[in-house]
Design a protein around this motif. Structure first.
Motif, mmCIF file in Angstrom:
data_model
loop_
_atom_site.group_PDB
_atom_site.id
_atom_site.type_symbol
_atom_site.label_atom_id
_atom_site.label_comp_id
_atom_site.label_asym_id
_atom_site.label_seq_id
_atom_site.Cartn_x
_atom_site.Cartn_y
_atom_site.Cartn_z
ATOM 1 N N THR A 114 0.853 -1.193 0.000
ATOM 2 C CA THR A 114 0.000 0.000 0.000
ATOM 3 C C THR A 114 0.882 1.234 0.000
ATOM 4 O OG1 THR A 114 -0.116 -0.017 2.411
ATOM 5 C CG2 THR A 114 -1.900 -1.132 1.234
ATOM 6 N N CYS B 226 2.110 3.946 7.191
ATOM 7 C CA CYS B 226 1.000 2.993 7.239
ATOM 8 C C CYS B 226 1.350 1.735 8.030
ATOM 9 C CB CYS B 226 0.544 2.645 5.830
ATOM 10 S SG CYS B 226 1.891 2.377 4.670
ATOM 11 N N SER C 5 0.732 5.483 0.957
ATOM 12 C CA SER C 5 -0.041 6.424 1.751
ATOM 13 C C SER C 5 0.782 7.675 2.003
ATOM 14 C CB SER C 5 -0.412 5.763 3.080
ATOM 15 O OG SER C 5 -1.035 6.686 3.933
#
Length: 172
Positions: free
Chosen positions: A51, A57, A53
């Motif tokens: 992911t 995270c 961000s």
């Protein structure tokens, strides 16, 4: 007594508003660029999932080196190609406009030379007529006729040169 009121042109308020909006936008641009430059991007991997961000995270979050104001090499190359195409198009349009101006100019010059030629010939014909009435001299008439031919030939040569140049421009 009431103070005199000054009447402003109808477009004035709209122009002021447009100027204020433009000023506000331009003054905000450095701040927006600074905010974009300050943004951080993090990459996190949790198992097989990755992911991204703007906030860390997870414990394994890695800060990425992201340049928001720098285009990718492919984007930069594409932008360069578009710019070159636009420059080439603008140069071609400028050349075409210049060519059209030259064509118009040549057409005017040709017409002006024809008018000048005809006027000069009319003047010589009038002189010949007056001179013939004053004296019955064949030599005078022949001299004026030769002078008229010379004037006509000189103008026709100039006109022909302009017509050749015009034809060359029209063929491009």
């Amino acid at each position: 007594m009431q103070p005199a009121q000054t009447r402003l042109p109808g477009a004035w308020p709209g122009r002021v508003l447009a100027l204020l909006c433009a000023t506000a936008t331009l003054s905000a641009m450095p701040a927006m660029a600074a905010m974009a430059a300050e943004k951080r991007m993090y990459r996190c991997q949790q198992g097989d999932a990755i992911t991204f961000s703007e906030e860390p995270c997870g414990p394994d979050a890695r800060e990425l080196d992201v340049h928001y104001d720098t285009p990718a090499p492919a984007e930069a190359a594409d932008a360069q190609r578009r710019l070159q195409a636009q420059e080439a198009s603008a140069a071609a349009a400028a050349d075409a406009a210049e060519r059209e101006q030259r064509i118009d100019g040549l057409e005017r010059e040709i017409e002006d030379l024809r008018v000048e030629r005809d006027h000069a010939v009319e003047q010589l014909a009038a002189e010949r007529q007056r001179g013939t009435e004053d004296r019955a001299d064949d030599t005078y008439r022949e001299r004026k006729r030769a002078e008229m031919k010379t004037v006509i030939d000189r103008y026709n040569t100039r006109i022909e040169a302009k017509q050749i140049e015009l034809q060359q421009l029209l063929q491009r």
